[in-house]
Motif scaffolding. Structure first.
Motif, mmCIF file in Angstrom:
data_model
loop_
_atom_site.group_PDB
_atom_site.id
_atom_site.type_symbol
_atom_site.label_atom_id
_atom_site.label_comp_id
_atom_site.label_asym_id
_atom_site.label_seq_id
_atom_site.Cartn_x
_atom_site.Cartn_y
_atom_site.Cartn_z
ATOM 1 N N UNK A 107 -1.630 -6.517 6.503
ATOM 2 C CA UNK A 107 -0.483 -5.678 6.165
ATOM 3 C C UNK A 107 -0.363 -4.641 7.277
ATOM 4 N N UNK A 108 0.277 -5.022 8.388
ATOM 5 C CA UNK A 108 0.311 -4.116 9.536
ATOM 6 C C UNK A 108 1.388 -3.047 9.392
ATOM 7 N N UNK A 109 1.108 -1.888 9.942
ATOM 8 C CA UNK A 109 2.090 -0.809 10.016
ATOM 9 C C UNK A 109 2.331 -0.508 11.497
ATOM 10 N N UNK A 110 3.589 -0.613 11.926
ATOM 11 C CA UNK A 110 3.953 -0.384 13.318
ATOM 12 C C UNK A 110 4.799 0.877 13.436
ATOM 13 N N UNK A 111 4.655 1.577 14.578
ATOM 14 C CA UNK A 111 5.530 2.728 14.811
ATOM 15 C C UNK A 111 6.855 2.249 15.400
ATOM 16 N N UNK A 163 0.854 -1.183 0.000
ATOM 17 C CA UNK A 163 0.000 0.000 0.000
ATOM 18 C C UNK A 163 0.892 1.235 0.000
ATOM 19 N N UNK A 164 0.350 2.408 -0.260
ATOM 20 C CA UNK A 164 1.184 3.614 -0.332
ATOM 21 C C UNK A 164 1.944 3.894 0.960
ATOM 22 N N UNK A 165 1.338 3.544 2.091
ATOM 23 C CA UNK A 165 2.000 3.798 3.369
ATOM 24 C C UNK A 165 3.270 2.962 3.509
ATOM 25 N N UNK A 166 3.189 1.676 3.149
ATOM 26 C CA UNK A 166 4.364 0.809 3.248
ATOM 27 C C UNK A 166 5.442 1.226 2.255
ATOM 28 N N UNK A 167 5.035 1.617 1.052
ATOM 29 C CA UNK A 167 6.005 2.081 0.071
ATOM 30 C C UNK A 167 6.690 3.362 0.538
#
Length: 388
Positions: free
Chosen positions: A292-296, A254-258
């Motif tokens: 597709x998790x996004x972690x800080x 996704x755009x966030x991961x890229x």
């Protein structure tokens, strides 16, 4: 038994065969020839005029969470199970499933039952025993026994390394797991591969290198995925692929991961080939139905989306647009995974191979799909669906 004759297609197996006819019978490719015709047969015969279309092998996806995954944000973030049409509409005719982070509410027995259901509905489906953590989850109590005794289990995975969600295995533990899977594969006539989830930890692929350096296991026993997670990991993966290990790029993103530094699977394929990696050492997987998790920076979950099987086909189209030759793209989405996983009847168009085929337009839009000789997609529409 019915017959299907596909005429006038440009066939890639994955190397180009030119414009030839292909006969399907009994779930297999029965014959290939430029002048191949059938006359006077008493069996039902369907003839497809594929003038102007490309005929390519059905796609093999080496990582799909067929019974769902996720859950990193709590029970409500467990991702949904896949349906037959999620795969077939994207040209995927073979799926290999694994448990993800959650091996408690998602189980091997449930995954095995789902694999059997998908097989009945029309797909070829296989599984990895084990899970993210070590000791590995099993059905029989042994990774080796699972691979030997359970037909659909072809290897172990996706064991997690370099990830805060892993069980932080040692090189010795990873080597023992790979050895157990390897021997099980030898005795059962299967690949016995160890499929490895690689997180964003600083050690990257170092644990695999340690296992190989310290123990009698080989790089080719490991099949790591998510290698396009970062620039540093991609470069590390390219070095190991140059030594003979097959590496896998994840197409769901996704755009966030890229924006955080992930590189698209298509671009990773292009760069790896430019670096001199043989196109036989590179594959794509969708990570379909995973989270597709996004972690800080503190490891807290700040976003989560669901992996899509359709991303495999989309990444192939992107790679073609980047100038990657079609045979190399086909190896990445089909043949290389099939070879690495010991699925000798998949990922190719040859007499005697499984009749897993995709007809596409020249821009690689999917028109028709067959799995083991049964047509699942016709004129871009699913004609076979999951039971529910």
């Amino acid at each position: 038994m019915s017959l299907t004759l596909i005429k006038n297609a440009e066939v890639y197996c994955p190397e180009p065969l030119g414009r030839v006819n292909v006969l399907l019978a009994g779930g297999k490719i029965a014959a290939i020839g430029a002048d191949l015709e059938l006359h006077g047969t008493a069996l039902p015969l369907t003839v497809i005029d594929a003038e102007g279309l490309l005929l390519v092998p059905g796609f093999v996806d080496p990582l799909v969470h067929i019974n769902g995954g996720g859950g990193e944000g709590g029970f409500h973030t467990r991702t949904p199970a896949m349906r037959l049409q999620d795969a077939s509409i994207a040209g995927v005719t073979t799926v290999i499933s694994a448990l993800g982070t959650d091996a408690t509410t998602r189980t091997l027995t449930d995954m095995l039952a789902k694999a059997c259901a998908l097989e009945t509905e029309g797909l070829s489906s296989y599984c990895y025993t084990g899970s993210y953590e070590l000791p590995a989850r099993t059905i029989t109590g042994s990774v080796r026994d699972d691979i030997i005794l359970i037909d659909k289990f072809i290897g172990v995975g996706e064991v997690a390394i370099a990830d805060h969600r892993s069980s932080q295995p040692t090189a010795t533990e990873l080597a023992k797991l790979a050895a157990d899977a390897h021997v099980g594969g030898m005795l059962a006539g299967k690949s016995g591969i160890t499929f490895v989830h690689v997180g964003d930890g600083a050690d990257q692929l170092g644990l695999i290198e340690q296992a190989v350096a310290q123990h009698d296991v080989r790089l080719r026993q490991f099949y790591p995925t998510h290698i396009n997670r970062s620039r540093a990991l991609l470069e590390h993966g390219i070095r190991l692929a140059q030594q003979g290990m097959t590496i896998d790029f994840t197409t769901s993103t996704n755009p966030e991961l890229l924006a955080l530094g992930e590189i698209s699977a298509a671009e990773s394929l292009r760069e790896a080939l430019a670096a001199g990696v043989a196109d036989t050492q590179l594959s794509f997987s969708s990570d379909g139905h995973a989270s597709l998790p996004e972690f800080d920076a503190s490891g807290r979950l700040v976003g989560l989306q669901v992996g899509r099987i359709a991303s495999l086909h989309e990444a192939a189209q992107e790679a073609l647009a980047l100038g990657v030759p079609l045979p190399s793209v086909l190896r990445a989405i089909s043949g290389n995974a099939a070879r690495t996983l010991g699925l000798g009847q998949k990922g190719k168009i040859s007499v005697g191979a499984d009749a897993d085929l995709v007809l596409t337009s020249h821009d690689f839009a999917i028109r028709h799909v067959w799995a083991r000789g049964r047509q699942l997609v016709q004129d871009g529409e699913c004609i076979v669906h999951s039971h529910f």
